[in-house]
Each structure stands twice: as structure tokens, then as C-alpha cells.
Design a protein around this motif. Structure first.
Motif, PDB file in Angstrom:
ATOM      1  N   LYS A 119       0.850  -1.192   0.000  1.00 52.30           N
ATOM      2  CA  LYS A 119       0.000   0.000   0.000  1.00 52.30           C
ATOM      3  C   LYS A 119       0.884   1.240   0.000  1.00 52.30           C
ATOM      4  O   LYS A 119       1.774   1.369   0.844  1.00 52.30           O
ATOM      5  N   ILE A 120       0.619   2.122  -0.963  1.00 54.74           N
ATOM      6  CA  ILE A 120       1.285   3.435  -0.998  1.00 54.74           C
ATOM      7  C   ILE A 120       0.174   4.468  -0.906  1.00 54.74           C
ATOM      8  O   ILE A 120      -0.518   4.762  -1.881  1.00 54.74           O
ATOM      9  N   ARG A 121      -0.026   5.013   0.254  1.00 54.72           N
ATOM     10  CA  ARG A 121      -1.199   5.840   0.509  1.00 54.72           C
ATOM     11  C   ARG A 121      -1.186   7.150  -0.270  1.00 54.72           C
ATOM     12  O   ARG A 121      -2.242   7.656  -0.675  1.00 54.72           O
ATOM     13  N   ALA A 122      -0.020   7.719  -0.490  1.00 52.42           N
ATOM     14  CA  ALA A 122       0.066   8.982  -1.245  1.00 52.42           C
ATOM     15  C   ALA A 122      -0.411   8.812  -2.685  1.00 52.42           C
ATOM     16  O   ALA A 122      -0.874   9.763  -3.318  1.00 52.42           O
TER      17      ALA A 122
ATOM     18  N   VAL B  97      13.618  13.609  -4.261  1.00 52.15           N
ATOM     19  CA  VAL B  97      12.727  14.031  -3.173  1.00 52.15           C
ATOM     20  C   VAL B  97      13.580  14.441  -1.966  1.00 52.15           C
ATOM     21  O   VAL B  97      14.729  14.005  -1.806  1.00 52.15           O
ATOM     22  N   ASP B  98      13.003  15.278  -1.144  1.00 51.62           N
ATOM     23  CA  ASP B  98      13.704  15.773   0.043  1.00 51.62           C
ATOM     24  C   ASP B  98      13.884  14.650   1.069  1.00 51.62           C
ATOM     25  O   ASP B  98      12.913  14.032   1.492  1.00 51.62           O
ATOM     26  N   ASN B  99      15.115  14.387   1.423  1.00 52.33           N
ATOM     27  CA  ASN B  99      15.397  13.357   2.431  1.00 52.33           C
ATOM     28  C   ASN B  99      16.266  13.913   3.564  1.00 52.33           C
ATOM     29  O   ASN B  99      16.983  13.170   4.243  1.00 52.33           O
TER      30      ASN B  99
ATOM     31  N   ARG C 260       7.737  12.751  -7.699  1.00 49.84           N
ATOM     32  CA  ARG C 260       8.523  13.933  -8.056  1.00 49.84           C
ATOM     33  C   ARG C 260       7.779  15.220  -7.671  1.00 49.84           C
ATOM     34  O   ARG C 260       8.389  16.273  -7.553  1.00 49.84           O
ATOM     35  N   ASP C 261       6.481  15.089  -7.514  1.00 50.74           N
ATOM     36  CA  ASP C 261       5.656  16.213  -7.105  1.00 50.74           C
ATOM     37  C   ASP C 261       5.734  16.338  -5.582  1.00 50.74           C
ATOM     38  O   ASP C 261       5.313  15.435  -4.848  1.00 50.74           O
ATOM     39  N   GLU C 262       6.244  17.442  -5.099  1.00 50.22           N
ATOM     40  CA  GLU C 262       6.447  17.625  -3.653  1.00 50.22           C
ATOM     41  C   GLU C 262       5.144  17.506  -2.877  1.00 50.22           C
ATOM     42  O   GLU C 262       5.112  16.984  -1.764  1.00 50.22           O
ATOM     43  N   GLU C 263       4.060  17.970  -3.484  1.00 46.94           N
ATOM     44  CA  GLU C 263       2.765  17.896  -2.814  1.00 46.94           C
ATOM     45  C   GLU C 263       2.341  16.453  -2.585  1.00 46.94           C
ATOM     46  O   GLU C 263       1.797  16.101  -1.526  1.00 46.94           O
TER      47      GLU C 263
END
Length: 428
Positions: A259-262, A388-390, A328-331
Motif C-alpha cells: 500500500k502506498i497511501r500517497a 525528493v527531500d530526504n 517527483r511532485d512535492e505535494e
């Protein structure tokens, strides 16, 4: 002296003209010398440059006269008269008259051939045209070119080929539609084997708790002892939303549920004897272009390797792993930075730390590493190349990684999303 016909059947230069016959020269009624008068019945024409005659009743330079009906007027250059009518010749129907330069004659009539340049020919019927006297039967216009039979055949072939391409393209599009529909139907049916996690656990709360507090303590929670990587550990429990018992009856190759909720992504995960079988086999083990999500056959099925790889197709409708690139979309990424893998006994929570394009071969696809140094190199590359920001993520060689991999449209590259294991729950 009377000669009714001369240089032709009825006269020369006109209907009955230039003759000492019945009607006179240069015209129907005048300009001749004979039965109807000197140089014409009424001199220069029936009514003299007027209504009916002059330069020809039905000939000469006009239809009926140099006036209302004749020369350069009435029917001149027209139907009945000089440079019109039926001929530009001297023969049966008239001289320089009857039909030349117009409806039936001169430079018109029948042809540049036949009987001369006009109406009925340079022989029996007229001059400058016509039927008899040369080659006959033309229209005075250039003959219309016949279309090449080869050109007609080529045009038909082109149309048939274009139609065939259109039909084939439609057939292929319909095939794609049916494949997508089949996949949607099957996986929608499989969703009935799952329970909405909101009815079991609040995953939002668990993810937020980890962000703020780190790994969950067993204190104050129901604990269960389970075996993980050949060791017994105490884990907090969670109600498992997946009916693995029923799913195993459909396909015993099932090893988990992702499951990938985003991304609102929820699929079963299988493992085959190779990495080919499930490329185009559904969970129900029927042919399906979209295939099924599957674990690299070289990995352990319990997700305990340093790097466990799960493959899925990049479907154009966003199914399977077609939506991974949305990270890739920050949102989208900020909506949920975790993915979950449910197994029959243990539930794994992973924190995403990298999303990027990689070469289809290389260190990214290693499942085990020779030493910690090599594994650390693998981790450092993933962190540094991430899209992505890590910045809030720390990672070490003690961590377990899952790599979600899909194609990009470029045969040399793949797009991957990687997460590190941050929490385990015992299934209840």
C-alpha cells in the motif's frame, strides 16, 4: 448570266454568296450580281447595313446584318453569321460563314482537324473546322487526357492500405482498452480481500507518531512475539487488513500486499521462480499485459534482505507502478512519505528516502552486498541522487531497504522509489 451554284453547292463566301446565283455575294441577299439585285437585293444587304441584311442575311460578318441582327452584332461571331455559324470555309453550307468562330464552327465547331478550323469542315460542309476534310470529329478543344490506369490502381492500393492501417490501429487500441479493463476488473475484485485500514488502524496517526517520536515503543501496547530473520522479537500489534488465507487459495505465490497511501496504490505482491513469469501473468495466473507486482526471485520472501526489489509495470493509465513518478511532485510526497507492506505475520512500515532515475543494471539492483562498505556506497548514492527531500532521514548499514522499480520508456533506465524499514508490527 446565271450560275446558281459556284465553288460549292450553294455558293462561296456565304450561304448563297459570291455567286451569280440566287442570293448574291458577300451576303444572303446582296453584294452580288444576279437574280435578286446588283451587289445585293437591297445593296449591301437586305435592308442595307440594317435590320436583316448587309454583309449577309445569314452570313457575312454577321448573323443577319451589320445592324440589329448582323455583323459584329446580332449573331455575328455567333450562331449564324461570318466568323460564326457553321463554317469558315467555302463549300456546301457557306463561305466564311454559317458556323465559324462560334457555336458550331471556326476555331470551335468540331476540331482543328476534321474539316478545317471550324464548323463542318474544309470540304463538303465548311472550312477551318468540321467533320469531313481532314481527320474529322474534334471539338476545337484539346482532347481530355485519359487518367492512367496505373495511377488509378495506385490510388486504390493507397486507399486500401490506409484503411487497413486505420482498422489495425483501431483493433490495437481496442485490445489495449480490453487489457486495461481486464486488469481493473481483476484487481478490483481482489480488493474485496482487504479491509479499509481506517477500520483497523489509523495509519495517519502511526506515520505522524514516527515522524515525531521515532520507532514505536511496545510500552502500553499489546505485544506479540514473532520470529524475524531467525530471531524472536517482541512487536506491537496491528490488525491485519488483508485476508491472506483467502488470497492463498487464489495464488499460493503471494508474499505480501503493498500500500502506498500517497498514490492510492494497493496491490498483492507475488514471487515467482524467475523474473519473467509475472511480467504478463495476473495474480490469478492468467495472461494479462499489466502483469502483477513481484519480488525479485533472488530475494528472500520475508523482506529481510539488505535490498528487496519489487517490480511493476509503468502502465499508461497509472495502474500498477504507473504512478510512482508522481513522487517527483512535492505535494504528493508530502501527503505521505511512507509505504506499507503487509504479510501474513508481520506488517512493515517504510520511510521513503529516495526517488530517482537509475540505470537498469548496476548497484541499485543488488540484493546483497559483500560488506558494509559496499552497502554504504549503495545508500549514499541513493541519498545523493534523490529527487525528493530526504534531509530528515538518516540511514545506515543496519537498515533494510525496499526498492520499488518500474520502467521509464527508455530501455536503458528505470525509475525507483526506495524506502528504509522504520517499524514492524505483529499481525493480529
Amino acid at each position: 448570266m446565271k450560275r446558281n451554284k459556284n465553288n460549292g453547292h450553294d455558293g462561296n463566301w456565304q450561304n448563297d454568296s459570291y455567286s451569280d446565283g440566287y442570293s448574291g455575294g458577300y451576303g444572303g441577299n446582296g453584294y452580288g450580281y444576279d437574280q435578286d439585285g446588283g451587289y445585293g437585293t437591297s445593296s449591301y444587304g437586305g435592308s442595307s447595313y440594317g435590320a436583316d441584311s448587309g454583309y449577309g442575311t445569314a452570313g457575312g460578318y454577321g448573323g443577319s446584318s451589320y445592324g440589329s441582327n448582323g455583323a459584329y452584332n446580332g449573331s455575328s461571331y455567333g450562331q449564324d453569321g461570318g466568323y460564326g455559324g457553321n463554317g469558315y470555309g467555302y463549300s456546301q453550307d457557306g463561305g466564311y460563314g454559317v458556323s465559324s468562330y462560334s457555336s458550331n464552327g471556326g476555331y470551335s465547331g468540331n476540331s482543328y482537324g476534321g474539316g478545317g478550323y471550324g464548323g463542318r469542315g474544309n470540304g463538303n460542309n465548311g472550312s477551318y473546322g468540321g467533320n469531313p476534310g481532314g481527320a474529322g470529329n474534334g471539338s476545337g478543344k484539346k482532347p481530355r487526357k485519359k487518367r492512367s490506369r496505373a495511377g488509378d490502381v495506385l490510388s486504390i492500393i493507397v486507399m486500401v492500405v490506409a484503411f487497413g492501417v486505420f482498422v489495425f490501429a483501431g483493433y490495437k487500441l481496442y485490445g489495449y482498452y480490453k487489457e486495461y479493463q481486464k486488469a481493473d476488473d481483476e484487481y478490483a475484485n481482489l480488493a474485496t480481500y482487504t479491509t479499509d485500514e481506517t477500520e483497523t488502524e489509523d495509519l495517519d496517526a502511526l506515520e505522524e507518531a514516527f515522524e515525531n517520536e521515532g520507532p514505536q515503543s511496545v510500552s502500553g501496547r499489546e505485544v506479540k512475539t514473532v520470529e524475524v530473520d531467525d530471531e524472536e522479537v517482541n512487536l506491537p500489534t496491528m490488525v491485519n487488513p488483508i485476508d491472506f488465507e483467502s488470497l492463498k487459495e487464489v495464488n499460493s505465490d503471494i508474499v505480501g500486499w503493498l500500500k502506498i497511501r500517497a498514490l492510492d496504490l494497493s496491490y498483492p505482491v507475488v514471487q515467482g521462480e524467475d523474473n519473467d513469469y509475472y511480467l504478463h501473468q495476473s495474480f490469478e495466473q492468467e495472461y494479462l499485459f499489466a502483469g502483477c507486482l513481484f519480488v525479485n526471485f533472488e530475494n528472500n520472501s520475508d523482506f529481510t534482505d539488505q535490498n528487496t526489489i519489487i517490480y511493476g509495470h509503468n502502465m499508461k493509465n497509472g495502474s500498477m507502478f504507473g504512478s510512482l513518478k508522481k513522487f517527483r511532485d512535492e505535494e504528493v510526497y508530502n501527503k505521505s512519505k511512507y509505504f506499507w507492506i503487509f504479510t501474513e505475520d508481520i506488517i512493515f512500515q517504510y520511510r521513503i528516502f529516495s526517488a530517482r532515475v537509475v540505470n537498469k543494471v548496476g548497484q541499485t539492483y543488488q540484493t546483497v552486498f559483500t560488506d558494509d562498505e559496499e552497502f554504504q556506497e549503495f545508500l549514499d548514492t541513493a541519498m545523493e541522487d534523490s529527487e525528493v527531500d530526504n534531509s530528515n532521514v538518516t540511514i545506515s548499514t543496519d537498515d533494510k531497504v525496499v526498492t520499488l522499480s518500474t520502467c521509464t520508456g527508455d530501455s536503458a533506465t528505470r525509475f525507483v522509489v526506495q524506502g528504509k524499514l522504520v517499524q514492524m508490527y505483529a499481525s493480529k
